[in-house]
Structure formats: C-alpha cells, structure tokens
Design a protein around this motif. Sequence first.
Motif, short mmCIF file in Angstrom:
data_model
loop_
_atom_site.label_atom_id
_atom_site.label_comp_id
_atom_site.label_asym_id
_atom_site.label_seq_id
_atom_site.Cartn_x
_atom_site.Cartn_y
_atom_site.Cartn_z
N LYS A 59 58.17 59.44 26.48
CA LYS A 59 57.93 60.52 25.52
C LYS A 59 58.93 60.50 24.36
CE LYS A 59 57.73 63.35 29.05
NZ LYS A 59 57.70 64.54 29.84
N LYS A 60 59.20 59.31 23.86
CA LYS A 60 60.11 59.15 22.72
C LYS A 60 59.46 58.42 21.55
CE LYS A 60 64.08 61.01 23.64
NZ LYS A 60 64.61 62.04 22.78
N LYS A 61 58.57 57.49 21.85
CA LYS A 61 58.00 56.63 20.81
C LYS A 61 56.50 56.92 20.68
CE LYS A 61 57.50 51.87 19.47
NZ LYS A 61 57.48 50.49 19.90
N ILE A 62 56.11 57.29 19.47
CA ILE A 62 54.70 57.58 19.20
C ILE A 62 53.90 56.27 19.23
CG2 ILE A 62 53.07 58.48 17.46
CD1 ILE A 62 54.94 60.64 18.47
N ASN A 63 52.76 56.30 19.89
CA ASN A 63 51.81 55.19 19.83
C ASN A 63 51.04 55.38 18.52
OD1 ASN A 63 52.64 54.19 22.31
ND2 ASN A 63 51.19 55.48 23.41
#
Length: 180
Positions: A59-63
């Motif tokens: 839950k840190k890097k947006i896809n």
Amino acid sequence: MRKHNGMRPQDVAILLKIISMNSENWQLVNLANLLSISISEISESLNRSRLAGLIDYNKKKINRQNLLEFLEYGVRYVFPQHPGPIVRGIPTAHSHPEIKKIFVSEMNYVWPDSKGDAMGQMIEPFYKKQVEAVKVDKEYYKLLALVDIIRVGKVREIKYAIKELKNDILHESSVEYGKN
C-alpha cells in the motif's frame, strides 16, 4: 482473504493525492492530515484499492496503469455525476483555471464552497473536505478536475482529460524506471 465491498468516492481522491505527492515515502498520518480524512478511513480506502489492484500489496506504490484504466473506463459508471443547481464554489472539470483556457463554455462547474470565486453548476466532490485539500495543492486540484471532466464532459473534453491524465499519471512512473 478480505472481501472487496466496492470502491468509495474518496478512494479515487486518496489515490490521486498520493500521485500528486510524487513520492513513495509518504506516511499515513501525513496523508490523513493533508486530506482531512481520518487515518482509519485512509487505511480502509487503501485496503479497498489494494484489493482492486490499484495499489501494491504494501500500500505504498500506485499501480498507475491500473488506476489510469479505471479512471478512463470505469469512474464515470462507478461514480456518475449529474451537474446540480447553480452555487458558489471552486471551478472544476472544464472550468478549472488552466483547462478553461482550452475549452470555452458559458456554464461553469464548481465544487460547492461558500468562499469560492465562481458561480456554476454544482459537482459533488469525491469527499467532504476535498475543496480544502485542493486549495493547497495545485497538482492535486488539476488531477481531480480532469477526472471530473471524464464524469461530466463531452467527447472532445474527455479525450483531452484522458490524454492529460496519461501524461500526469504515467510520466512519473517512466521517470522512476528510467524510461523516456
């Protein structure tokens, strides 16, 4: 495994804020403060976005590609918007100050705000305190206005918004991976 009960409007706003921050080093508490959304609501939103494939497992890097596809093909159906009565507010969609230079329209769209500088048809923001958050982050404001174009715009405006969102959302990821 946790059940996905569907996306909520603030989920879009939260993901776009993370993109506007342009960093993977953000903290949950900072995000909550910047958006005036409780930490627990942010956490639940990120869980929904993770289950939907819009953010990574940590839950840190947006896809980014997935988010872009959702915005392009799904947001207008999941969070439809029909302009409401004339109110005072903050310009959005094609009425956004930068976008208004490209599209001429007699009718403004606004998010309601008693201190706003424009009159126009009301567009519901994705969450209650959104207007306060956009006042301090121009990039975030523009991203949300572009998404509103997809929700209420005409074909030519929507094509423009999608092109701009592709530039804004995918550009940072190409920089991260050293692509041109």
